[in-house]
Design a protein around this motif. Structure first.
Motif, mmCIF file in Angstrom:
data_model
loop_
_atom_site.group_PDB
_atom_site.id
_atom_site.type_symbol
_atom_site.label_atom_id
_atom_site.label_comp_id
_atom_site.label_asym_id
_atom_site.label_seq_id
_atom_site.Cartn_x
_atom_site.Cartn_y
_atom_site.Cartn_z
ATOM 1 N N MET A 1 19.401 -15.116 9.827
ATOM 2 C CA MET A 1 18.075 -15.384 10.332
ATOM 3 C C MET A 1 17.336 -16.209 9.284
ATOM 4 O O MET A 1 17.467 -15.981 8.090
ATOM 5 C CB MET A 1 17.320 -14.091 10.599
ATOM 6 C CG MET A 1 15.920 -14.357 11.112
ATOM 7 S SD MET A 1 15.016 -12.914 11.688
ATOM 8 C CE MET A 1 14.751 -12.015 10.208
ATOM 9 N N THR A 2 16.563 -17.154 9.756
ATOM 10 C CA THR A 2 15.741 -17.987 8.885
ATOM 11 C C THR A 2 14.298 -17.879 9.344
ATOM 12 O O THR A 2 14.015 -17.946 10.540
ATOM 13 C CB THR A 2 16.182 -19.465 8.952
ATOM 14 O OG1 THR A 2 17.555 -19.547 8.614
ATOM 15 C CG2 THR A 2 15.373 -20.320 8.007
ATOM 16 N N TYR A 3 13.389 -17.717 8.377
ATOM 17 C CA TYR A 3 11.958 -17.634 8.679
ATOM 18 C C TYR A 3 11.255 -18.820 8.050
ATOM 19 O O TYR A 3 11.323 -19.007 6.837
ATOM 20 C CB TYR A 3 11.362 -16.328 8.136
ATOM 21 C CG TYR A 3 9.921 -16.139 8.534
ATOM 22 C CD1 TYR A 3 9.600 -15.424 9.673
ATOM 23 C CD2 TYR A 3 8.890 -16.693 7.789
ATOM 24 C CE1 TYR A 3 8.279 -15.259 10.065
ATOM 25 C CE2 TYR A 3 7.562 -16.528 8.174
ATOM 26 C CZ TYR A 3 7.270 -15.810 9.303
ATOM 27 O OH TYR A 3 5.979 -15.644 9.684
ATOM 28 N N ALA A 4 10.612 -19.622 8.879
ATOM 29 C CA ALA A 4 9.838 -20.762 8.391
ATOM 30 C C ALA A 4 8.366 -20.441 8.586
ATOM 31 O O ALA A 4 7.886 -20.399 9.712
ATOM 32 C CB ALA A 4 10.216 -22.031 9.149
ATOM 33 N N GLY A 5 7.664 -20.171 7.495
ATOM 34 C CA GLY A 5 6.238 -19.877 7.572
ATOM 35 C C GLY A 5 5.455 -21.163 7.674
ATOM 36 O O GLY A 5 5.913 -22.137 8.266
ATOM 37 N N ASP A 6 4.274 -21.190 7.100
ATOM 38 C CA ASP A 6 3.463 -22.411 7.136
ATOM 39 C C ASP A 6 4.185 -23.509 6.376
ATOM 40 O O ASP A 6 4.235 -23.513 5.154
ATOM 41 C CB ASP A 6 2.090 -22.171 6.500
ATOM 42 C CG ASP A 6 1.171 -21.377 7.389
ATOM 43 O OD1 ASP A 6 1.522 -21.159 8.559
ATOM 44 O OD2 ASP A 6 0.098 -20.979 6.927
ATOM 45 N N VAL A 24 12.982 -18.126 13.081
ATOM 46 C CA VAL A 24 11.620 -17.663 13.324
ATOM 47 C C VAL A 24 10.699 -18.723 12.737
ATOM 48 O O VAL A 24 10.810 -19.054 11.560
ATOM 49 C CB VAL A 24 11.357 -16.293 12.670
ATOM 50 C CG1 VAL A 24 9.926 -15.838 12.929
ATOM 51 C CG2 VAL A 24 12.363 -15.255 13.168
ATOM 52 N N SER A 25 9.813 -19.253 13.560
ATOM 53 C CA SER A 25 8.986 -20.365 13.109
ATOM 54 C C SER A 25 7.556 -20.248 13.590
ATOM 55 O O SER A 25 7.298 -19.808 14.707
ATOM 56 C CB SER A 25 9.572 -21.684 13.618
ATOM 57 O OG SER A 25 8.776 -22.780 13.215
ATOM 58 N N GLU A 26 6.651 -20.682 12.726
ATOM 59 C CA GLU A 26 5.267 -20.871 13.161
ATOM 60 C C GLU A 26 5.236 -22.128 14.012
ATOM 61 O O GLU A 26 6.194 -22.899 14.026
ATOM 62 C CB GLU A 26 4.353 -20.999 11.942
ATOM 63 C CG GLU A 26 4.740 -22.120 10.986
ATOM 64 C CD GLU A 26 3.950 -23.396 11.180
ATOM 65 O OE1 GLU A 26 2.941 -23.411 11.880
ATOM 66 O OE2 GLU A 26 4.355 -24.413 10.622
ATOM 67 N N ILE A 27 4.153 -22.305 14.731
ATOM 68 C CA ILE A 27 4.058 -23.467 15.604
ATOM 69 C C ILE A 27 2.586 -23.807 15.852
ATOM 70 O O ILE A 27 1.737 -22.926 15.822
ATOM 71 C CB ILE A 27 4.780 -23.212 16.949
ATOM 72 C CG1 ILE A 27 4.954 -24.502 17.724
ATOM 73 C CG2 ILE A 27 4.078 -22.142 17.760
ATOM 74 C CD1 ILE A 27 6.043 -24.441 18.756
ATOM 75 N N MET A 28 2.331 -25.078 16.065
ATOM 76 C CA MET A 28 0.958 -25.480 16.370
ATOM 77 C C MET A 28 0.931 -26.448 17.546
ATOM 78 O O MET A 28 1.876 -27.181 17.798
ATOM 79 C CB MET A 28 0.298 -26.134 15.166
ATOM 80 C CG MET A 28 0.757 -27.533 14.911
ATOM 81 S SD MET A 28 -0.343 -28.377 13.783
ATOM 82 C CE MET A 28 0.727 -29.734 13.354
ATOM 83 N N ALA A 29 -0.187 -26.399 18.236
ATOM 84 C CA ALA A 29 -0.475 -27.353 19.303
ATOM 85 C C ALA A 29 -1.477 -28.349 18.714
ATOM 86 O O ALA A 29 -2.694 -28.177 18.827
ATOM 87 C CB ALA A 29 -1.046 -26.633 20.515
ATOM 88 N N LEU A 30 -0.960 -29.378 18.048
ATOM 89 C CA LEU A 30 -1.792 -30.287 17.270
ATOM 90 C C LEU A 30 -2.894 -30.946 18.103
ATOM 91 O O LEU A 30 -4.065 -30.919 17.724
ATOM 92 C CB LEU A 30 -0.932 -31.355 16.595
ATOM 93 C CG LEU A 30 -1.682 -32.378 15.741
ATOM 94 C CD1 LEU A 30 -2.442 -31.698 14.611
ATOM 95 C CD2 LEU A 30 -0.725 -33.427 15.201
ATOM 96 N N ASP A 31 -2.542 -31.545 19.224
ATOM 97 C CA ASP A 31 -3.543 -32.251 20.031
ATOM 98 C C ASP A 31 -4.640 -31.308 20.515
ATOM 99 O O ASP A 31 -5.820 -31.637 20.476
ATOM 100 C CB ASP A 31 -2.892 -32.959 21.215
ATOM 101 C CG ASP A 31 -1.999 -34.116 20.779
ATOM 102 O OD1 ASP A 31 -2.188 -34.623 19.655
ATOM 103 O OD2 ASP A 31 -1.109 -34.504 21.561
#
Length: 124
Positions: A1-6, A24-31
Motif C-alpha cells: 500500500m502506498t499513501y500519498a498525502g499533500d 491512497v491519495s488525496e485529491i482536489m477539484a482545482l477548477d
C-alpha cells in the motif's frame, strides 16, 4: 500500500507506488476550488488568484494526476481521501473525480469514508 498525502505531481510518487495493491491519495477539484475562491473573494487580485492556483497545483493532486500515477504504477486500486473540494457535500464532485481518474486508469476507485476499511487482497 502506498499513501500519498499533500503532494503535487511527482515521479517519485509513481516510483513509490509501483506495484501497490492500494494507492491512497488525496485529491482536489482545482477548477471548482478556484471558482469558489473567486466567488468568496471578489476583492482578490489577479496576482493572489494566480498564486493560489500555483500553490494548489504544486501541493495537491488533480484527478487526472491520480489516474496517471495509478496507471503508471500499476496500482490495484485507488482509495481517495483528504478531498480538496469546495465546502459542502462531496457527492456533486464524485462523478467528475471518478471520470477524470478513469480517463487514465482502469482499476477500482473508492472514495474513503470515516471508519471504512479496505482489504489488500492478493494479486496474481
Amino acid at each position: 500500500m502506498t499513501y500519498a498525502g499533500d503532494t503535487g505531481p511527482s515521479p517519485a510518487v509513481t516510483v513509490w507506488a509501483k506495484g501497490s495493491d492500494i494507492l491512497v491519495s488525496e485529491i482536489m477539484a482545482l477548477d471548482a476550488l478556484l471558482e469558489e475562491i473567486r466567488a468568496r473573494r471578489k476583492d482578490a487580485s489577479p496576482a493572489m488568484l494566480g498564486g493560489m492556483e500555483r500553490h494548489l497545483s504544486a501541493h495537491h493532486l488533480t484527478p487526472e494526476a491520480v489516474g496517471d500515477i495509478a496507471a503508471k504504477a500499476g496500482a490495484g486500486r485507488v482509495v481517495l481521501t483528504h478531498f480538496a473540494v469546495p465546502p459542502g457535500p462531496l457527492a456533486p464532485y464524485e462523478p467528475g473525480l471518478r471520470a477524470a481518474i478513469g480517463a487514465g486508469y482502469s482499476g477500482a476507485v473508492d472514495l474513503a469514508r470515516d471508519l471504512q476499511s479496505f482489504d489488500v487482497g492478493c494479486r496474481a
